[in-house]
Motif scaffolding. Sequence first.
Motif, PDB file in Angstrom:
ATOM      1  N   GLY A  78     -98.970  20.322 -86.509  1.00 27.11           N
ATOM      2  CA  GLY A  78    -100.723  21.165 -87.056  1.00 27.11           C
ATOM      3  C   GLY A  78    -100.578  21.774 -85.815  1.00 27.11           C
ATOM      4  N   PHE A  79     -99.402  21.486 -84.445  1.00 27.77           N
ATOM      5  CA  PHE A  79     -99.931  22.478 -83.506  1.00 27.77           C
ATOM      6  C   PHE A  79     -99.386  24.189 -83.945  1.00 27.77           C
ATOM      7  CE2 PHE A  79     -98.573  24.692 -79.726  1.00 27.77           C
ATOM      8  CZ  PHE A  79     -99.539  25.345 -79.093  1.00 27.77           C
ATOM      9  N   ILE A  80     -98.061  23.488 -84.838  1.00 34.64           N
ATOM     10  CA  ILE A  80     -96.916  24.810 -85.605  1.00 34.64           C
ATOM     11  C   ILE A  80     -98.267  25.890 -86.117  1.00 34.64           C
ATOM     12  CG2 ILE A  80     -94.987  25.174 -86.847  1.00 34.64           C
ATOM     13  CD1 ILE A  80     -94.026  22.580 -85.145  1.00 34.64           C
ATOM     14  N   ILE A  81     -98.813  25.243 -87.334  1.00 30.78           N
ATOM     15  CA  ILE A  81     -99.378  25.475 -88.218  1.00 30.78           C
ATOM     16  C   ILE A  81    -100.706  25.925 -87.301  1.00 30.78           C
ATOM     17  CG2 ILE A  81    -100.405  24.931 -90.609  1.00 30.78           C
ATOM     18  CD1 ILE A  81     -98.736  22.897 -90.731  1.00 30.78           C
ATOM     19  N   ALA A  82    -100.994  25.706 -86.826  1.00 29.56           N
ATOM     20  CA  ALA A  82    -102.441  26.576 -85.603  1.00 29.56           C
ATOM     21  C   ALA A  82    -101.830  27.408 -85.373  1.00 29.56           C
ATOM     22  CB  ALA A  82    -102.976  25.797 -84.759  1.00 29.56           C
ATOM     23  N   VAL A  83    -100.418  27.497 -84.483  1.00 29.08           N
ATOM     24  CA  VAL A  83    -100.049  28.798 -84.073  1.00 29.08           C
ATOM     25  C   VAL A  83     -99.462  29.994 -84.615  1.00 29.08           C
ATOM     26  CG1 VAL A  83     -98.324  29.771 -82.808  1.00 29.08           C
ATOM     27  CG2 VAL A  83     -99.848  27.242 -81.720  1.00 29.08           C
ATOM     28  N   ALA A  84     -99.272  29.231 -86.109  1.00 25.53           N
ATOM     29  CA  ALA A  84     -98.438  30.756 -86.929  1.00 25.53           C
ATOM     30  C   ALA A  84     -99.511  31.156 -87.993  1.00 25.53           C
ATOM     31  CB  ALA A  84     -97.452  30.132 -87.859  1.00 25.53           C
ATOM     32  N   LEU A  85    -100.658  30.485 -88.165  1.00 24.61           N
ATOM     33  CA  LEU A  85    -101.919  31.053 -88.610  1.00 24.61           C
ATOM     34  C   LEU A  85    -102.519  32.270 -87.731  1.00 24.61           C
ATOM     35  CD1 LEU A  85    -103.311  28.363 -91.082  1.00 24.61           C
ATOM     36  CD2 LEU A  85    -102.516  30.195 -91.722  1.00 24.61           C
ATOM     37  N   LEU A  86    -103.099  32.025 -86.306  1.00 23.57           N
ATOM     38  CA  LEU A  86    -103.424  32.417 -85.963  1.00 23.57           C
ATOM     39  C   LEU A  86    -102.647  33.784 -85.098  1.00 23.57           C
ATOM     40  CD1 LEU A  86    -105.671  32.571 -83.700  1.00 23.57           C
ATOM     41  CD2 LEU A  86    -104.846  31.172 -81.474  1.00 23.57           C
ATOM     42  N   VAL A  87    -101.653  33.643 -85.248  1.00 24.68           N
ATOM     43  CA  VAL A  87    -100.553  34.656 -84.763  1.00 24.68           C
ATOM     44  C   VAL A  87    -100.508  35.459 -85.628  1.00 24.68           C
ATOM     45  CG1 VAL A  87     -98.099  35.430 -84.347  1.00 24.68           C
ATOM     46  CG2 VAL A  87     -99.712  33.575 -82.942  1.00 24.68           C
ATOM     47  N   GLY A  88    -100.886  34.747 -87.303  1.00 24.22           N
ATOM     48  CA  GLY A  88     -99.922  35.275 -87.935  1.00 24.22           C
ATOM     49  C   GLY A  88    -101.608  36.773 -88.414  1.00 24.22           C
ATOM     50  N   GLY A  89    -102.737  35.703 -88.317  1.00 20.62           N
ATOM     51  CA  GLY A  89    -104.174  36.866 -88.692  1.00 20.62           C
ATOM     52  C   GLY A  89    -104.327  37.782 -87.469  1.00 20.62           C
ATOM     53  N   GLN A  90    -103.846  37.624 -87.011  1.00 16.03           N
ATOM     54  CA  GLN A  90    -103.600  38.779 -85.304  1.00 16.03           C
ATOM     55  C   GLN A  90    -103.567  39.491 -86.076  1.00 16.03           C
ATOM     56  OE1 GLN A  90    -103.649  36.474 -81.614  1.00 16.03           O
ATOM     57  NE2 GLN A  90    -105.622  35.876 -81.471  1.00 16.03           N
ATOM     58  N   ALA A  91    -102.028  39.264 -86.268  1.00 16.47           N
ATOM     59  CA  ALA A  91    -101.083  40.097 -86.242  1.00 16.47           C
ATOM     60  C   ALA A  91    -101.725  40.906 -87.848  1.00 16.47           C
ATOM     61  CB  ALA A  91     -99.137  39.793 -86.404  1.00 16.47           C
ATOM     62  N   LEU A  92    -102.157  40.396 -89.057  1.00 16.89           N
ATOM     63  CA  LEU A  92    -102.735  40.599 -90.033  1.00 16.89           C
ATOM     64  C   LEU A  92    -103.894  42.238 -89.440  1.00 16.89           C
ATOM     65  CD1 LEU A  92    -102.568  41.137 -93.006  1.00 16.89           C
ATOM     66  CD2 LEU A  92    -103.990  39.309 -93.230  1.00 16.89           C
ATOM     67  N   ALA A  93    -104.852  41.868 -88.781  1.00 19.90           N
ATOM     68  CA  ALA A  93    -105.264  41.949 -88.555  1.00 19.90           C
ATOM     69  C   ALA A  93    -105.276  42.892 -86.993  1.00 19.90           C
ATOM     70  CB  ALA A  93    -106.819  41.732 -87.017  1.00 19.90           C
ATOM     71  N   VAL A  94    -103.989  43.059 -86.616  1.00 16.58           N
ATOM     72  CA  VAL A  94    -103.484  44.866 -86.108  1.00 16.58           C
ATOM     73  C   VAL A  94    -103.131  45.603 -87.352  1.00 16.58           C
ATOM     74  CG1 VAL A  94    -101.741  45.679 -84.348  1.00 16.58           C
ATOM     75  CG2 VAL A  94    -103.135  43.580 -84.217  1.00 16.58           C
ATOM     76  N   VAL A  95    -102.703  45.235 -88.045  1.00 13.10           N
ATOM     77  CA  VAL A  95    -101.657  46.118 -88.768  1.00 13.10           C
ATOM     78  C   VAL A  95    -102.878  46.760 -89.682  1.00 13.10           C
ATOM     79  CG1 VAL A  95    -100.268  46.143 -91.300  1.00 13.10           C
ATOM     80  CG2 VAL A  95     -99.051  44.981 -88.589  1.00 13.10           C
ATOM     81  N   THR A  96    -103.813  45.650 -89.712  1.00 14.13           N
ATOM     82  CA  THR A  96    -104.619  46.758 -91.441  1.00 14.13           C
ATOM     83  C   THR A  96    -105.788  47.714 -90.159  1.00 14.13           C
ATOM     84  OG1 THR A  96    -106.306  44.482 -90.690  1.00 14.13           O
ATOM     85  CG2 THR A  96    -104.216  44.751 -92.984  1.00 14.13           C
ATOM     86  N   GLY A  97    -105.878  47.093 -88.876  1.00  9.74           N
ATOM     87  CA  GLY A  97    -106.884  48.264 -88.294  1.00  9.74           C
ATOM     88  C   GLY A  97    -108.157  47.624 -88.182  1.00  9.74           C
TER      89      GLY A  97
END
Length: 142
Positions: A78-97
């Motif tokens: 549960g924690f690993i998936i939560a961290v992966a999704l949170l980091v992925g979502g933030q990275a996508l927000a940075v990449v897309t602007g």
Amino acid sequence: MERKVVAIRVLAITGTVLVWLPILAPFVLSAILYIQSGRFLFDFLMPAELFPVIAIGWVLLILAALVSRSKWLLIGWGFIIAVALLVGGQALAVVTGLADGRIDATGVWFILVSGIIIGSALAVVALGIGGVLLVRNLFRKP
């Protein structure tokens, strides 16, 4: 032996409370604001903003789960998936602007980033459920 059991129970209860706090806080604060002003505002990003609290709760839960050999897979994944999704979502927000305002908070990218971050919050809910199940197991009579 009794001191060990008490310590594990305290770890599990404290960890569960810390994991659920950022999930329940937006609901409670939204209800208070609605009662006071009649306006409904809901901050779905609060679990992401309070993720350090979730991380501390996870450490306590995983310690209790490993020592008691109960629910450690649910709590760990549960924690690993939560961290992966949170980091992925933030990275996508940075990449897309979206993160710096280069593009408006509308459209497909906004929906995708919001969905990923909401998915992270749902993974934290699964982690919290694992904590509740762990506490229940720790208070069962042998």
